[in-house]
Design a protein around this motif. Sequence first.
Motif, PDB file in Angstrom:
ATOM      1  N   SER A  47      -0.695   4.766  12.835  1.00  0.00           N
ATOM      2  CA  SER A  47      -1.415   3.819  12.908  1.00  0.00           C
ATOM      3  C   SER A  47      -0.329   3.106  12.849  1.00  0.00           C
ATOM      4  CB  SER A  47      -2.911   3.297  12.256  1.00  0.00           C
ATOM      5  OG  SER A  47      -2.345   3.155  11.285  1.00  0.00           O
ATOM      6  N   SER A  48      -0.525   1.303  13.347  1.00  0.00           N
ATOM      7  CA  SER A  48       0.172   0.328  13.242  1.00  0.00           C
ATOM      8  C   SER A  48       0.155  -0.349  12.056  1.00  0.00           C
ATOM      9  CB  SER A  48       0.161  -0.089  14.653  1.00  0.00           C
ATOM     10  OG  SER A  48      -0.821  -0.964  14.321  1.00  0.00           O
ATOM     11  N   ARG A  49      -1.185   0.198  11.787  1.00  0.00           N
ATOM     12  CA  ARG A  49      -2.390  -0.326  10.231  1.00  0.00           C
ATOM     13  C   ARG A  49      -0.947   0.264   8.998  1.00  0.00           C
ATOM     14  NH1 ARG A  49      -8.179  -0.338   9.846  1.00  0.00           N
ATOM     15  NH2 ARG A  49      -8.261  -2.402  12.089  1.00  0.00           N
ATOM     16  N   GLN A  50      -0.791   1.779   9.374  1.00  0.00           N
ATOM     17  CA  GLN A  50       0.533   2.553   8.860  1.00  0.00           C
ATOM     18  C   GLN A  50       1.275   1.791   8.013  1.00  0.00           C
ATOM     19  OE1 GLN A  50       0.303   6.680   9.376  1.00  0.00           O
ATOM     20  NE2 GLN A  50       0.800   7.253   7.100  1.00  0.00           N
ATOM     21  N   GLU A  51       2.001   2.272   9.740  1.00  0.00           N
ATOM     22  CA  GLU A  51       3.423   1.371   9.798  1.00  0.00           C
ATOM     23  C   GLU A  51       3.432  -0.271   9.282  1.00  0.00           C
ATOM     24  OE1 GLU A  51       7.140  -0.063  13.021  1.00  0.00           O
ATOM     25  OE2 GLU A  51       5.098   0.723  13.767  1.00  0.00           O
ATOM     26  N   LYS A  52       2.367  -0.947   8.967  1.00  0.00           N
ATOM     27  CA  LYS A  52       2.669  -2.396   8.521  1.00  0.00           C
ATOM     28  C   LYS A  52       2.913  -1.916   7.007  1.00  0.00           C
ATOM     29  CE  LYS A  52      -0.379  -6.271   8.571  1.00  0.00           C
ATOM     30  NZ  LYS A  52      -1.897  -7.029   8.925  1.00  0.00           N
ATOM     31  N   VAL A  53       1.888  -1.439   6.477  1.00  0.00           N
ATOM     32  CA  VAL A  53       1.555  -1.205   5.446  1.00  0.00           C
ATOM     33  C   VAL A  53       3.527  -0.777   4.336  1.00  0.00           C
ATOM     34  CG1 VAL A  53       0.970   0.307   3.199  1.00  0.00           C
ATOM     35  CG2 VAL A  53      -0.981  -1.309   5.088  1.00  0.00           C
ATOM     36  N   VAL A  54       4.143   0.373   4.946  1.00  0.00           N
ATOM     37  CA  VAL A  54       4.970   0.996   4.707  1.00  0.00           C
ATOM     38  C   VAL A  54       6.231  -0.014   4.421  1.00  0.00           C
ATOM     39  CG1 VAL A  54       6.848   3.393   5.739  1.00  0.00           C
ATOM     40  CG2 VAL A  54       4.076   3.348   5.166  1.00  0.00           C
ATOM     41  N   ILE A  55       5.725  -0.379   5.919  1.00  0.00           N
ATOM     42  CA  ILE A  55       7.575  -1.620   6.058  1.00  0.00           C
ATOM     43  C   ILE A  55       7.138  -2.659   4.513  1.00  0.00           C
ATOM     44  CG2 ILE A  55       8.479  -3.304   7.990  1.00  0.00           C
ATOM     45  CD1 ILE A  55       8.948  -0.672   8.351  1.00  0.00           C
ATOM     46  N   ALA A  56       6.011  -2.964   4.729  1.00  0.00           N
ATOM     47  CA  ALA A  56       5.666  -4.425   3.615  1.00  0.00           C
ATOM     48  C   ALA A  56       6.058  -3.541   2.864  1.00  0.00           C
ATOM     49  CB  ALA A  56       4.207  -4.651   3.513  1.00  0.00           C
ATOM     50  N   HIS A  57       5.514  -2.830   1.935  1.00  0.00           N
ATOM     51  CA  HIS A  57       6.426  -1.698   1.426  1.00  0.00           C
ATOM     52  C   HIS A  57       7.793  -2.308   0.556  1.00  0.00           C
ATOM     53  CE1 HIS A  57       6.147   0.271  -3.058  1.00  0.00           C
ATOM     54  NE2 HIS A  57       6.824   1.138  -2.671  1.00  0.00           N
ATOM     55  N   GLU A  58       8.239  -1.846   1.508  1.00  0.00           N
ATOM     56  CA  GLU A  58       9.914  -1.327   1.649  1.00  0.00           C
ATOM     57  C   GLU A  58      10.752  -2.576   1.774  1.00  0.00           C
ATOM     58  OE1 GLU A  58      11.405   1.053   0.417  1.00  0.00           O
ATOM     59  OE2 GLU A  58       9.623   2.790   1.469  1.00  0.00           O
ATOM     60  N   ALA A  88       4.068  -6.148  -1.976  1.00  0.00           N
ATOM     61  CA  ALA A  88       3.167  -6.167  -0.376  1.00  0.00           C
ATOM     62  C   ALA A  88       2.176  -7.123  -0.463  1.00  0.00           C
ATOM     63  CB  ALA A  88       3.462  -4.266   0.250  1.00  0.00           C
ATOM     64  N   VAL A  89       1.308  -6.160  -1.350  1.00  0.00           N
ATOM     65  CA  VAL A  89       0.060  -6.852  -1.852  1.00  0.00           C
ATOM     66  C   VAL A  89      -0.352  -8.658  -1.826  1.00  0.00           C
ATOM     67  CG1 VAL A  89      -2.333  -7.380  -3.893  1.00  0.00           C
ATOM     68  CG2 VAL A  89      -0.751  -5.174  -3.108  1.00  0.00           C
ATOM     69  N   GLU A  90       1.056  -8.285  -2.459  1.00  0.00           N
ATOM     70  CA  GLU A  90      -0.038 -10.462  -1.957  1.00  0.00           C
ATOM     71  C   GLU A  90       0.412 -10.932  -0.567  1.00  0.00           C
ATOM     72  OE1 GLU A  90       2.299 -12.266  -5.668  1.00  0.00           O
ATOM     73  OE2 GLU A  90       1.000 -11.046  -7.082  1.00  0.00           O
TER      74      GLU A  90
END
Length: 134
Positions: A47-58, A88-90
């Motif tokens: 999903s785009s949600r998963q992509e969003k979380v991964v990109i934010a972490h990187e 990523a969280v903040e």
Amino acid sequence: MELNDLYEIANRNNIKVMDFNLPENTAVTIEIGDGCYVGVNPAVFTSSRQEKVVIAHELGHIETGSLYSVGENKTERCKKEAKAQKWAVESLVPFDQLKEAIDKGYDDNQSLAEYFDVTEEFMFNVLLYYRKKQ
């Protein structure tokens, strides 16, 4: 913050995000010379949600200066992973916006994940992070 915003942060900071076949990871961030590169394996995103979380972490690794090498000891790697995750969280779920969402009635993991357009697993970790901070 939306997925496009994350790509804009990368663009503004001259961080190249590229598709890359990674057999054991969803993404990897490396520094070569003066540049940083994020390689993502789009085949694993459901999903785009998963992509969003991964990109934010990187991006968190880059924005916090917490890149590490594979040979680095586990304690140091964990510290740097925590820094990237904190960013990523903040960035994706700022505390004041989380409070507003809860006040609006989004009071469970699933509805909060939908509200912030992140994965439920990420939202679970967001809630743990802010609980520990209190």
